[in-house]
Design a protein around this motif. Structure first.
Motif, PDB file in Angstrom:
ATOM      1  N   LEU A 129      12.553 -10.894   3.441  1.00  0.00           N
ATOM      2  CA  LEU A 129      11.843 -10.587   2.200  1.00  0.00           C
ATOM      3  C   LEU A 129      10.687 -11.559   1.968  1.00  0.00           C
ATOM      4  CD1 LEU A 129      14.951  -9.878  -0.062  1.00  0.00           C
ATOM      5  CD2 LEU A 129      13.301  -8.190   0.706  1.00  0.00           C
ATOM      6  N   ILE A 130      10.925 -12.825   2.238  1.00  0.00           N
ATOM      7  CA  ILE A 130       9.898 -13.850   2.049  1.00  0.00           C
ATOM      8  C   ILE A 130       8.729 -13.628   2.998  1.00  0.00           C
ATOM      9  CG2 ILE A 130       9.374 -16.305   2.266  1.00  0.00           C
ATOM     10  CD1 ILE A 130      12.238 -16.860   1.276  1.00  0.00           C
ATOM     11  N   VAL A 131       9.031 -13.358   4.269  1.00  0.00           N
ATOM     12  CA  VAL A 131       7.976 -13.131   5.271  1.00  0.00           C
ATOM     13  C   VAL A 131       7.140 -11.903   4.907  1.00  0.00           C
ATOM     14  CG1 VAL A 131       7.536 -12.477   7.663  1.00  0.00           C
ATOM     15  CG2 VAL A 131       9.179 -14.286   7.156  1.00  0.00           C
ATOM     16  N   ILE A 132       7.794 -10.811   4.520  1.00  0.00           N
ATOM     17  CA  ILE A 132       7.059  -9.597   4.150  1.00  0.00           C
ATOM     18  C   ILE A 132       6.176  -9.858   2.937  1.00  0.00           C
ATOM     19  CG2 ILE A 132       7.280  -7.241   3.282  1.00  0.00           C
ATOM     20  CD1 ILE A 132       9.835  -6.977   4.919  1.00  0.00           C
ATOM     21  N   ALA A 133       6.708 -10.580   1.955  1.00  0.00           N
ATOM     22  CA  ALA A 133       5.930 -10.895   0.752  1.00  0.00           C
ATOM     23  C   ALA A 133       4.679 -11.701   1.109  1.00  0.00           C
ATOM     24  CB  ALA A 133       6.804 -11.663  -0.238  1.00  0.00           C
ATOM     25  N   LEU A 134       4.818 -12.664   1.997  1.00  0.00           N
ATOM     26  CA  LEU A 134       3.675 -13.486   2.408  1.00  0.00           C
ATOM     27  C   LEU A 134       2.638 -12.656   3.161  1.00  0.00           C
ATOM     28  CD1 LEU A 134       5.497 -16.744   3.568  1.00  0.00           C
ATOM     29  CD2 LEU A 134       4.104 -16.435   1.498  1.00  0.00           C
ATOM     30  N   LEU A 135       3.108 -11.750   4.018  1.00  0.00           N
ATOM     31  CA  LEU A 135       2.192 -10.892   4.774  1.00  0.00           C
ATOM     32  C   LEU A 135       1.428  -9.950   3.843  1.00  0.00           C
ATOM     33  CD1 LEU A 135       4.378 -10.027   7.903  1.00  0.00           C
ATOM     34  CD2 LEU A 135       2.295 -11.421   7.860  1.00  0.00           C
ATOM     35  N   ILE A 136       2.124  -9.400   2.849  1.00  0.00           N
ATOM     36  CA  ILE A 136       1.465  -8.520   1.883  1.00  0.00           C
ATOM     37  C   ILE A 136       0.405  -9.296   1.107  1.00  0.00           C
ATOM     38  CG2 ILE A 136       1.789  -7.170  -0.232  1.00  0.00           C
ATOM     39  CD1 ILE A 136       4.558  -6.402   0.844  1.00  0.00           C
TER      40      ILE A 136
ATOM     41  N   LYS B 260       9.402  -2.159  -5.429  1.00  0.00           N
ATOM     42  CA  LYS B 260       9.125  -1.889  -4.027  1.00  0.00           C
ATOM     43  C   LYS B 260       8.054  -2.873  -3.556  1.00  0.00           C
ATOM     44  CE  LYS B 260       8.743   2.329  -2.571  1.00  0.00           C
ATOM     45  NZ  LYS B 260       8.312   3.737  -2.374  1.00  0.00           N
ATOM     46  N   PHE B 261       7.961  -3.071  -2.250  1.00  0.00           N
ATOM     47  CA  PHE B 261       6.848  -3.848  -1.731  1.00  0.00           C
ATOM     48  C   PHE B 261       5.587  -2.999  -1.795  1.00  0.00           C
ATOM     49  CE2 PHE B 261       9.853  -6.663   0.774  1.00  0.00           C
ATOM     50  CZ  PHE B 261       9.514  -7.811   0.076  1.00  0.00           C
ATOM     51  N   ARG B 262       4.498  -3.633  -2.153  1.00  0.00           N
ATOM     52  CA  ARG B 262       3.222  -2.949  -2.278  1.00  0.00           C
ATOM     53  C   ARG B 262       2.707  -2.517  -0.912  1.00  0.00           C
ATOM     54  NH1 ARG B 262      -2.074  -6.131  -4.441  1.00  0.00           N
ATOM     55  NH2 ARG B 262      -3.558  -4.390  -4.490  1.00  0.00           N
ATOM     56  N   THR B 263       2.185  -1.291  -0.824  1.00  0.00           N
ATOM     57  CA  THR B 263       1.652  -0.778   0.443  1.00  0.00           C
ATOM     58  C   THR B 263       0.211  -0.319   0.327  1.00  0.00           C
ATOM     59  OG1 THR B 263       2.515   1.445  -0.053  1.00  0.00           O
ATOM     60  CG2 THR B 263       3.930  -0.025   1.251  1.00  0.00           C
TER      61      THR B 263
ATOM     62  N   ASP C 146      -4.542   8.200  -2.643  1.00  0.00           N
ATOM     63  CA  ASP C 146      -3.520   7.395  -1.965  1.00  0.00           C
ATOM     64  C   ASP C 146      -3.826   7.180  -0.492  1.00  0.00           C
ATOM     65  OD1 ASP C 146      -2.252   7.325  -4.355  1.00  0.00           O
ATOM     66  OD2 ASP C 146      -0.521   8.529  -3.763  1.00  0.00           O
ATOM     67  N   GLU C 147      -4.264   8.253   0.195  1.00  0.00           N
ATOM     68  CA  GLU C 147      -4.478   8.140   1.640  1.00  0.00           C
ATOM     69  C   GLU C 147      -5.594   7.171   1.993  1.00  0.00           C
ATOM     70  OE1 GLU C 147      -6.331  12.106   0.248  1.00  0.00           O
ATOM     71  OE2 GLU C 147      -4.493  10.940  -0.101  1.00  0.00           O
ATOM     72  N   LEU C 148      -6.507   6.913   1.048  1.00  0.00           N
ATOM     73  CA  LEU C 148      -7.590   5.952   1.287  1.00  0.00           C
ATOM     74  C   LEU C 148      -7.172   4.528   0.943  1.00  0.00           C
ATOM     75  CD1 LEU C 148     -10.688   7.938  -0.064  1.00  0.00           C
ATOM     76  CD2 LEU C 148      -9.867   7.720   2.298  1.00  0.00           C
ATOM     77  N   ARG C 149      -6.189   4.378   0.073  1.00  0.00           N
ATOM     78  CA  ARG C 149      -5.738   3.050  -0.334  1.00  0.00           C
ATOM     79  C   ARG C 149      -4.547   2.555   0.485  1.00  0.00           C
ATOM     80  NH1 ARG C 149      -3.628   2.547  -5.174  1.00  0.00           N
ATOM     81  NH2 ARG C 149      -3.203   4.758  -5.546  1.00  0.00           N
ATOM     82  N   LEU C 150      -3.912   3.460   1.218  1.00  0.00           N
ATOM     83  CA  LEU C 150      -2.766   3.079   2.039  1.00  0.00           C
ATOM     84  C   LEU C 150      -3.252   2.339   3.280  1.00  0.00           C
ATOM     85  CD1 LEU C 150       0.297   3.238   2.508  1.00  0.00           C
ATOM     86  CD2 LEU C 150      -0.087   5.438   3.653  1.00  0.00           C
ATOM     87  N   THR C 151      -2.892   1.074   3.406  1.00  0.00           N
ATOM     88  CA  THR C 151      -3.370   0.245   4.504  1.00  0.00           C
ATOM     89  C   THR C 151      -2.548   0.456   5.774  1.00  0.00           C
ATOM     90  OG1 THR C 151      -1.906  -1.619   3.977  1.00  0.00           O
ATOM     91  CG2 THR C 151      -4.024  -1.516   2.815  1.00  0.00           C
ATOM     92  N   ARG C 152      -3.074  -0.044   6.878  1.00  0.00           N
ATOM     93  CA  ARG C 152      -2.337   0.068   8.146  1.00  0.00           C
ATOM     94  C   ARG C 152      -1.004  -0.672   8.065  1.00  0.00           C
ATOM     95  NH1 ARG C 152      -5.453  -1.592  13.562  1.00  0.00           N
ATOM     96  NH2 ARG C 152      -6.707   0.169  12.799  1.00  0.00           N
ATOM     97  N   PHE C 153      -1.036  -1.851   7.457  1.00  0.00           N
ATOM     98  CA  PHE C 153       0.205  -2.599   7.288  1.00  0.00           C
ATOM     99  C   PHE C 153       1.138  -1.865   6.331  1.00  0.00           C
ATOM    100  CE2 PHE C 153       2.590  -6.182   5.219  1.00  0.00           C
ATOM    101  CZ  PHE C 153       3.368  -6.498   6.324  1.00  0.00           C
ATOM    102  N   GLY C 154       0.569  -1.238   5.295  1.00  0.00           N
ATOM    103  CA  GLY C 154       1.367  -0.455   4.361  1.00  0.00           C
ATOM    104  C   GLY C 154       2.055   0.717   5.054  1.00  0.00           C
ATOM    105  N   LYS C 155       1.329   1.360   5.962  1.00  0.00           N
ATOM    106  CA  LYS C 155       1.913   2.467   6.729  1.00  0.00           C
ATOM    107  C   LYS C 155       3.092   1.985   7.566  1.00  0.00           C
ATOM    108  CE  LYS C 155      -2.288   5.289   7.118  1.00  0.00           C
ATOM    109  NZ  LYS C 155      -3.300   5.843   8.056  1.00  0.00           N
ATOM    110  N   LEU C 156       2.951   0.797   8.139  1.00  0.00           N
ATOM    111  CA  LEU C 156       4.042   0.221   8.930  1.00  0.00           C
ATOM    112  C   LEU C 156       5.265  -0.044   8.056  1.00  0.00           C
ATOM    113  CD1 LEU C 156       5.171  -1.032  11.533  1.00  0.00           C
ATOM    114  CD2 LEU C 156       4.090  -3.190  10.853  1.00  0.00           C
ATOM    115  N   LEU C 157       5.047  -0.597   6.869  1.00  0.00           N
ATOM    116  CA  LEU C 157       6.157  -0.862   5.949  1.00  0.00           C
ATOM    117  C   LEU C 157       6.870   0.429   5.569  1.00  0.00           C
ATOM    118  CD1 LEU C 157       4.621  -3.532   3.527  1.00  0.00           C
ATOM    119  CD2 LEU C 157       6.276  -3.912   5.359  1.00  0.00           C
ATOM    120  N   ARG C 158       6.091   1.486   5.321  1.00  0.00           N
ATOM    121  CA  ARG C 158       6.697   2.759   4.950  1.00  0.00           C
ATOM    122  C   ARG C 158       7.428   3.396   6.126  1.00  0.00           C
ATOM    123  NH1 ARG C 158       2.839   6.168   0.814  1.00  0.00           N
ATOM    124  NH2 ARG C 158       2.534   4.522  -0.746  1.00  0.00           N
TER     125      ARG C 158
END
Length: 203
Positions: free
Chosen positions: A26-33, A59-62, A76-88
């Protein structure tokens, strides 16, 4: 007995152990976000739960908060980041909901909590989904997740409510693990998430 007593006790025990065990993740994901998307790292939204009682879901922000020239958020599709897609795709964005489970807003298994504005759009049958706590995963999610139509999604939710048991919960949990590894049903065919529900008033 299972639904009234055992299910909640299992939720408390498992969510507490999961939060402790997954704390480094959880800590690592939060830092990456924070580094890749920005602050805040959590997406907090009011959702209806058991008996339509409102609660704050975490939820974690994507997605970013990018806006157009008029100050409106981009689609949404324009604001969804590559990292966000990975999280989802890996469902890691759902991990903060373990806290919702611990405090009793949610359960590990149940109908997913939808938007507050949909409450007035449900017909009587669809309202049955609020007779149990919403879940981190559910029958609709393992049956297709966002790729399902709204009709199919509600039918899976109601089928779960009407047939809840420890065996069904266990089946859904195992199917969830399989679906996460397969990364199936993350989005609908033409949306970054799910098409908005516009109502179905048939009884």
């Amino acid at each position: 007995m299972y639904q009234k007593y055992v299910k909640r006790m299992v939720d408390i025990i498992l969510s507490l152990f999961a939060l402790i065990f997954l704390l480094p993740v959880l800590i690592v994901i939060a830092l990456l976000i924070r580094f890749k998307i920005g602050s805040p790292v959590l997406f907090v939204q009011t959702r209806p739960g058991l008996n339509e009682k409102l609660f704050k879901m975490y939820k974690f922000r994507t997605m970013t908060n990018e806006q157009d020239a008029t100050g409106q958020l981009l689609p949404d599709e324009l604001r969804l980041t590559r990292f966000g897609k990975l999280l989802r795709a890996t469902s890691l964005d759902e991990l903060p909901e373990l806290f919702n489970i611990l405090i009793g807003d949610m359960s590990f298994v149940g109908p997913r909590p939808l938007l507050v504005q949909y409450l007035d759009l449900y017909n009587l049958r669809q309202k049955k989904r609020h007779k149990v706590r919403p879940g981190l995963t559910g029958y609709a999610q393992v049956s297709g997740r966002n790729s399902l139509s709204w009709t199919e999604r509600f039918e899976r939710d109601i089928e779960y409510v009407e047939n809840i048991s420890w065996l069904l919960d266990l089946k859904i949990i195992f199917m969830t693990v399989y679906k996460v590894f397969k990364q199936e049903g993350i989005t609908s065919e033409d949306s970054a998430t799910m098409k908005p529900f516009e109502g179905n008033f048939d009884e």
